[in-house]
Design an enzyme around this catalytic site. Structure first.
Site, PDB file in Angstrom:
ATOM      1  N   ASP A   1       0.837  -1.195   0.000  1.00 50.64           N
ATOM      2  CA  ASP A   1       0.000   0.000   0.000  1.00 50.64           C
ATOM      3  C   ASP A   1       0.873   1.247   0.000  1.00 50.64           C
ATOM      4  O   ASP A   1       2.023   1.227   0.461  1.00 50.64           O
ATOM      5  CB  ASP A   1      -0.907   0.014   1.241  1.00 50.64           C
ATOM      6  CG  ASP A   1      -1.729  -1.269   1.348  1.00 50.64           C
ATOM      7  OD1 ASP A   1      -1.927  -1.916   0.303  1.00 50.64           O
ATOM      8  OD2 ASP A   1      -2.135  -1.618   2.472  1.00 50.64           O
ATOM      9  N   THR A   2       0.312   2.335  -0.494  1.00 49.76           N
ATOM     10  CA  THR A   2       1.081   3.573  -0.578  1.00 49.76           C
ATOM     11  C   THR A   2       1.582   4.019   0.785  1.00 49.76           C
ATOM     12  O   THR A   2       2.725   4.483   0.917  1.00 49.76           O
ATOM     13  CB  THR A   2       0.210   4.685  -1.204  1.00 49.76           C
ATOM     14  OG1 THR A   2      -0.249   4.256  -2.486  1.00 49.76           O
ATOM     15  CG2 THR A   2       1.010   5.969  -1.367  1.00 49.76           C
TER      16      THR A   2
END
Length: 374
Positions: A239-240
């Site tokens: 995930d970012t």
């Protein structure tokens, strides 16, 4: 008497001087007459012969109809670069053939004659320059050295210690040849990446997008490997806002197997949550949490650290669905404040700093391949 003798002596001296100068004049005149006579004699001797041209007036491009002022045709051909006295361009050689008009045409005709001469003959087998040259492939110690196992001498010691095997058989003799594209080479039971593969581990910072290129201009994984000649791609995603280990390689099959559910490669995460948490949270995660896309189960759970209501927990699972850890803990009632992946299979984060890229060692690459049966 004295004065008259003096006058006589001076007169004699003057006469002698006059005679001497007259002699000199005569001798000068003699020399001038000699030169004039010689020139006249040369003119008489060369009166019946043609006058030779000066070097700057000579002609070197005359043909068969050369004039008496020019050189012979043989010398003319020689001056143009041909052999002295040889046939000129387009001139018959007297044997029924015409000399080629240029060196390129001559080479083409010579090559054609050689092809006609050796047409239909068997290929000549040249002798080998050293024993074993007829074998194909590369020497095993050279392949190991290129893969990063040290110098060739160090790789020879690995072979002497019976630590190297090719296609399942231990190699004991030096100089064995292998095909890096086909043969399977192992050191201490771990597969050797004999081809030009590259393997890296990146500690991805928060805010970096897990793509090699981002059309929106955000910071992405490709920004960390822009100076690499070989095109790399990431293994799986993060995930970012999730930090931690993400692998980069150009080994397509290895990347495919590491992310395929069939091989079940485990990933370990550290999550920061706010408690208090019940004692049966670990059991609940291992039994499975119902999500909108099916059940998700953790392989391992433990509390690493507790500071008041703040907990640092470790979650290990082999699934790779999107936001899987965050969704599981949020469904259990504990939203995640911060998430870090600290291990991908046998590759751990260790003391690698955020944003740092490091090359995997041969042992780590071998462990990854062993994890997915390569």
């Amino acid at each position: 008497m004295r004065s008259s003798s003096g006058r006589n002596s001076s007169g004699n001296n003057g006469g002698s001087r006059g005679g001497n100068s007259g002699g000199r004049g005569g001798s000068s005149g003699g020399r001038g007459n000699y030169r004039g006579a010689g020139n006249a004699r040369d003119d008489k001797q060369g009166a019946g012969r043609p006058k030779k041209p000066r070097p700057e007036e000579r002609r070197y491009d005359v043909g068969p109809g050369a004039t008496q002022d020019g050189p012979k045709s043989g010398r003319g051909a020689s001056a143009r670069g041909g052999a002295k006295g040889g046939p000129r361009q387009g001139q018959s050689t007297g044997r029924g053939r015409t000399a080629p008009a240029s060196s390129r045409e001559y080479d083409a005709r010579a090559e054609e004659r050689n092809r006609e001469r050796y047409a239909g003959k068997k290929d000549v087998k040249l002798p080998k320059t050293f024993p074993g040259a007829e074998q194909e492939g590369e020497r095993l110690q050279k392949v190991l050295a290129r893969a990063g196992y040290g110098s060739r001498r160090a790789c020879e010691e690995l072979i002497e210690q019976a630590r190297v095997e090719v296609n399942g058989e231990i190699v004991l003799e030096q100089g064995k040849r292998v095909d890096p594209e086909k043969d399977e080479v192992r050191v201490d039971g771990l597969t050797v990446a004999t081809q030009s593969y590259q393997f890296f581990s990146l500690n991805k910072p928060a805010g970096v997008v897990s793509t090699m290129e981002d059309p929106d201009g955000r910071q992405c994984l490709g920004d960390y490997v822009t100076n690499r000649e070989t095109r790399l791609f990431h293994v799986g995603r993060l995930d970012t806002e999730t930090e931690g280990v993400i692998l980069l390689t150009n080994h397509g099959e290895l990347a495919h197997r590491l992310t395929h559910p069939k091989y079940g490669v485990k990933k370990t995460y550290l999550a920061h949550i706010v408690g208090p948490i019940p004692r049966d949270l670990g059991k609940k995660l291992k039994d499975g949490i119902q999500l909108e896309d099916g059940y998700a189960r953790a392989d391992h759970f433990r509390v690493v650290e507790q500071t008041g209501k703040n907990y640092l927990v470790e979650v290990t699972l082999h699934e790779g669905r999107k936001h899987i850890v965050r969704r599981m803990l949020a469904e259990a009632g504990f939203p995640v404040d911060k998430l870090v992946r600290v291990a991908f299979g046998p590759i751990t984060l260790g003391d690698q700093k955020s944003g740092w890229l490091r090359r995997l060692s041969n042992t780590e690459v071998g462990m990854l391949m062993k994890e997915v049966d390569l």
